[in-house]
Enzyme design. Structure first.
Site, short mmCIF file in Angstrom:
data_model
loop_
_atom_site.label_atom_id
_atom_site.label_comp_id
_atom_site.label_asym_id
_atom_site.label_seq_id
_atom_site.Cartn_x
_atom_site.Cartn_y
_atom_site.Cartn_z
N CYS A 135 19.75 14.68 39.92
CA CYS A 135 20.26 13.68 40.87
C CYS A 135 20.19 14.27 42.27
O CYS A 135 20.40 15.46 42.46
CB CYS A 135 21.72 13.33 40.54
SG CYS A 135 22.34 11.92 41.47
N GLU A 188 19.54 13.03 29.40
CA GLU A 188 20.46 12.74 28.31
C GLU A 188 20.86 11.27 28.31
O GLU A 188 20.93 10.64 29.37
CB GLU A 188 21.71 13.63 28.45
CG GLU A 188 21.35 15.10 28.22
CD GLU A 188 22.50 16.07 28.43
OE1 GLU A 188 22.46 17.16 27.85
OE2 GLU A 188 23.45 15.76 29.18
N CYS A 208 24.68 4.51 27.33
CA CYS A 208 24.79 5.01 28.69
C CYS A 208 23.47 5.74 28.97
O CYS A 208 23.19 6.75 28.32
CB CYS A 208 25.99 5.94 28.79
SG CYS A 208 26.12 6.77 30.37
N CYS A 225 30.80 16.14 39.76
CA CYS A 225 29.87 15.70 38.72
C CYS A 225 28.89 16.81 38.33
O CYS A 225 28.25 17.41 39.20
CB CYS A 225 29.11 14.47 39.21
SG CYS A 225 27.88 13.89 38.02
N CYS A 264 27.85 14.61 44.52
CA CYS A 264 29.26 14.41 44.18
C CYS A 264 29.80 15.72 43.59
O CYS A 264 29.26 16.23 42.62
CB CYS A 264 29.42 13.28 43.17
SG CYS A 264 28.62 11.77 43.70
N CYS A 307 31.51 10.94 31.01
CA CYS A 307 31.07 10.71 32.39
C CYS A 307 31.03 12.01 33.17
O CYS A 307 32.02 12.76 33.18
CB CYS A 307 32.06 9.83 33.14
SG CYS A 307 32.01 8.12 32.73
N1 SAH Z 1 25.08 7.73 40.27
C1 SAH Z 1 25.73 6.65 39.60
C2 SAH Z 1 25.70 6.73 38.08
C3 SAH Z 1 26.03 8.06 37.42
S1 SAH Z 1 27.68 8.64 37.43
C4 SAH Z 1 27.13 6.50 40.09
O1 SAH Z 1 27.59 7.35 40.84
O2 SAH Z 1 27.77 5.51 39.77
C5 SAH Z 1 28.57 7.67 36.28
C6 SAH Z 1 30.07 7.64 36.55
O3 SAH Z 1 30.71 8.87 36.18
C7 SAH Z 1 30.40 7.44 38.01
O4 SAH Z 1 31.41 6.50 38.14
C8 SAH Z 1 30.88 8.83 38.43
O5 SAH Z 1 31.66 8.77 39.57
C9 SAH Z 1 31.59 9.28 37.20
N2 SAH Z 1 31.80 10.72 37.12
C10 SAH Z 1 31.02 11.71 37.60
N3 SAH Z 1 31.52 12.92 37.28
C11 SAH Z 1 32.66 12.69 36.59
C12 SAH Z 1 33.62 13.54 35.95
N4 SAH Z 1 33.49 14.86 35.98
N5 SAH Z 1 34.65 12.96 35.30
C13 SAH Z 1 34.77 11.61 35.24
N6 SAH Z 1 33.88 10.76 35.80
C14 SAH Z 1 32.85 11.29 36.47
#
Ligand code: SAH
Length: 346
Positions: free
Chosen positions: A114, A94, A107, A121, A118, A339
């Site tokens: 991945c 996406e 974006c 996420c 995390c 995000c």
């Molecule tokens: N792997 C990379 C890029 C993808 S995540 C990274 O970790 O930076 C993009 C951003 O979204 C990151 O800052 C991540 O911490 C944030 N993110 C992930 N899940 C989220 C959520 N449920 N709500 C808000 N931000 C989130």
């Protein structure tokens, strides 16, 4: 037996020129085809109207153009657009277009799924299937640029690698894609308008510094206390905060670029003064900016956005130490485009 055709966009311009010379044609033909492939983003050899039919057929017999296809486009009430993008092997990633008054940001994804874990996420629940190729990253940007012109009457102004995947775990392809995006033979965008966001892979941050990259770096920190960070981002046990900070110090010494941190404040997880103070302690070695981003719930309710008092506390602690802080509102939540919500749901 059918011979597997080669992906023509895996060739450099020089390789394409050599190919034509070997065919008894002019090297210049390579330049023309290259322009079609990248600057004009051709989907098929048929589109290459200034190339003779015979040459187009020869290319067709030898190569494929593995162009992405936007399978589904969803538009949010706030103008955000989410593309579900089909790859040549039918996998889906996406990408998102985020318009504001002054910019339109793409974006983009760097991997299918991945490999990081995390816990907040949605993408982490998809297995990492494979890395994206440079052309697949480039195509996402072109698709968003076209949509930006069509729906918002302006070209794309910024790119963030904050879609699916960990860009520093697909470093070479991300670098090649950015080379193409910034080159005059691609989109000619300034690298200063590109942000690569990482969960923090120390070795690769050092490599970026050594490679003297010109784009910006953002780090998804979320906690500056090892125990807490490991509980929400388990790979932190492998890449602890001390290693991350040393790598960032190395990056700052080499680039003198301000470091941006992405940070969500969650109820009962990292909402205490000691958490904010640990953040100050972590980032004070270099000019820093902290983006406090809104949490986008991903179903089970384990993580809850902290209340505004906690956010205000963070802002005042950071500002007291001259650290720039912004509080970010989420965009495109109604279409699961915000995000951490990218999980190929529709
Ligand atoms: N792997 C990379 C890029 C993808 S995540 C990274 O970790 O930076 C993009 C951003 O979204 C990151 O800052 C991540 O911490 C944030 N993110 C992930 N899940 C989220 C959520 N449920 N709500 C808000 N931000 C989130």
């Amino acid at each position: 037996m059918e011979v597997k055709k080669k992906d023509i966009r895996a060739l450099t311009k020089e390789q394409l020129r050599e190919f034509f010379v070997k065919q008894g044609d002019k090297a210049f033909r390579g330049n023309q085809v290259y322009e079609w492939l990248w600057q004009k983003s051709a989907y098929s050899f048929e589109d290459m109207t200034n190339i003779s039919l015979e040459t187009r057929q020869m290319l067709e017999a030898n190569f494929v153009i593995n162009h992405i296809k936007v399978d589904q486009m969803q538009r949010s009430a706030d103008g955000t657009i989410k593309n579900a993008v089909r790859l040549h092997d039918d996998l889906i990633v996406e990408s998102v277009l985020i318009p504001t008054a002054t910019r339109t940001t793409a974006c983009v994804s760097s991997q299918v799924g991945c490999s990081l874990d995390c816990r907040f996420c949605a993408t982490s629940r998809l297995k990492r299937m494979r890395n994206l190729n440079p052309d697949e990253i480039y195509d996402q940007v072109v698709a968003i640029d076209n949509e930006s012109r069509l729906y918002h009457n302006r070209p794309l102004s910024n790119i963030v690698f904050m879609g699916m995947g960990e860009p520093l775990m697909n470093y070479n392809n991300v670098l090649k894609a950015i080379d193409k995006i910034t080159s005059a033979e691609g989109l000619g965008m300034s690298p200063k308008r590109i942000v690569v966001s990482t969960s923090g892979v120390p070795k690769m941050i050092r490599k970026m510094a050594d490679d003297k990259v010109k784009f910006k770096l953002a780090v998804s920190l979320h906690s500056a206390i090892d125990e807490i960070r490991t509980s929400i981002m388990p790979f932190n046990a492998t890449f602890p905060l001390n290693d991350l900070r040393e790598a960032l110090q190395y990056w700052y010494a080499a680039t003198k670029n301000r470091i941006t941190y992405e940070y969500v404040v969650w109820d009962k997880i990292n909402d205490k003064r000691k958490d904010a103070e640990a953040l100050v302690e972590f980032c004070k070695f270099a000019p820093s900016k902290v983006n406090l981003i809104e949490y986008n719930p991903i179903d089970d309710g384990e993580f809850q956005q902290a209340n505004s008092k906690a956010i205000d506390m963070y802002v005042s602690v950071l500002e007291a130490h001259n650290i720039t802080v912004t509080v970010r509102r989420s965009r495109g939540k109604d279409i699961d485009a915000a995000c951490g919500q990218l999980a190929n749901k529709s």
